[in-house]
Write a protein that holds these residues in place. Structure first.
Motif, PDB file in Angstrom:
ATOM      1  N   ALA A  17     -76.833 -57.348  25.057  1.00 41.18           N
ATOM      2  CA  ALA A  17     -76.804 -58.791  24.810  1.00 41.18           C
ATOM      3  C   ALA A  17     -78.178 -59.432  24.911  1.00 41.18           C
ATOM      4  N   SER A  18     -79.092 -58.835  25.665  1.00 48.36           N
ATOM      5  CA  SER A  18     -80.431 -59.416  25.833  1.00 48.36           C
ATOM      6  C   SER A  18     -81.247 -59.373  24.550  1.00 48.36           C
ATOM      7  N   ARG A  19     -80.827 -58.544  23.594  1.00 53.20           N
ATOM      8  CA  ARG A  19     -81.559 -58.436  22.327  1.00 53.20           C
ATOM      9  C   ARG A  19     -81.066 -59.433  21.285  1.00 53.20           C
ATOM     10  N   ILE A  20     -79.993 -60.150  21.584  1.00 53.08           N
ATOM     11  CA  ILE A  20     -79.445 -61.130  20.647  1.00 53.08           C
ATOM     12  C   ILE A  20     -80.132 -62.465  20.861  1.00 53.08           C
ATOM     13  N   THR A  21     -80.868 -62.922  19.853  1.00 50.04           N
ATOM     14  CA  THR A  21     -81.650 -64.155  19.975  1.00 50.04           C
ATOM     15  C   THR A  21     -81.132 -65.284  19.088  1.00 50.04           C
ATOM     16  N   VAL A  22     -80.175 -65.015  18.197  1.00 50.53           N
ATOM     17  CA  VAL A  22     -79.688 -66.054  17.295  1.00 50.53           C
ATOM     18  C   VAL A  22     -78.809 -67.037  18.059  1.00 50.53           C
ATOM     19  N   GLU A  23     -78.818 -68.279  17.605  1.00 53.87           N
ATOM     20  CA  GLU A  23     -78.002 -69.302  18.245  1.00 53.87           C
ATOM     21  C   GLU A  23     -76.519 -68.992  18.067  1.00 53.87           C
ATOM     22  N   GLY A  24     -75.761 -69.103  19.141  1.00 52.12           N
ATOM     23  CA  GLY A  24     -74.340 -68.811  19.082  1.00 52.12           C
ATOM     24  C   GLY A  24     -73.994 -67.382  19.442  1.00 52.12           C
TER      25      GLY A  24
END
Length: 209
Positions: A17-24
């Protein structure tokens, strides 16, 4: 025509999850699985997966009462799977390897159909047969009047029906039950572009063609 669709979808593979940077956040299903029942009693099972804890799903089957077709090494577009490993060159895709398994009472005979070789032989005899081996060539040939209405395969209709089946799987997952063709048609979202401006000219599209 299919009568009903039952299936499920969701995120089943762990990710960082730490690699997910998109909003939402990340909300894309990694697996969609469904069973489709047609009006004539035929059943079709399909799995669409972008991530899984297994090897690549590259084998498909058509099973009948007197025999079966086994499609080996196929990708999602129906061509020969281009790369066994991600580091390999893609190369020529070609036709899938197909084996026909025929029930002959006491045993089952396996008959390789040698699709690539058959393609070369058949198109050498009759170049028009190339239209059946390539969707784009077939569509262009049809629009140019090189093949008849009877020879033409309506790939647009096939694609729309497949999209409706996918919508049916998502709807079934949401409702927790199987859904009918009419329910899917009524509740599926429509992203159909009815008109589009290209080079200063407005084009109108009609799905009934």
């Amino acid at each position: 025509m299919y009568a009903s669709v039952y299936g499920f979808s969701g995120q089943f593979v762990k990710y960082d999850a730490s690699r997910i940077t998109v909003e939402g956040g990340f909300d894309v299903d990694d697996t969609v699985d469904g069973m489709i029942r047609f009006e004539n009693g035929t059943n079709f099972h399909c799995m669409i997966t972008s991530a899984n804890n297994m090897k690549n799903y590259v084998t498909s089957y058509i099973m009948g009462t007197g025999g079966a077709m086994e499609f080996l090494g196929t990708d999602m577009a129906g061509y020969k799977f281009a790369r066994e490993n991600l580091t390999d060159d893609a190369g020529f895709m070609g036709e899938p390897e197909i084996i026909f398994h025929e029930d002959r009472g006491d045993d089952v005979t396996d008959i390789p159909l040698n699709c690539d070789k058959s393609f070369e032989i058949e198109t050498a005899k009759d170049p028009k047969k190339y239209y059946r081996y390539d969707n784009m060539c077939q569509w262009i040939a049809y629009k140019l009047g090189l093949i008849s209405e009877e020879e033409h395969i309506n790939t647009v209709e096939l694609t729309l029906n497949m999209l409706a089946i996918t919508d049916g799987i998502f709807l079934s997952n949401e409702l927790g039950r199987s859904v009918t063709y009419d329910e899917i048609a009524e509740k599926s979202p429509s992203y159909y572009i009815k008109e589009q401006e290209i080079g200063g000219q407005m084009y109108t599209y009609d799905l009934t063609i």
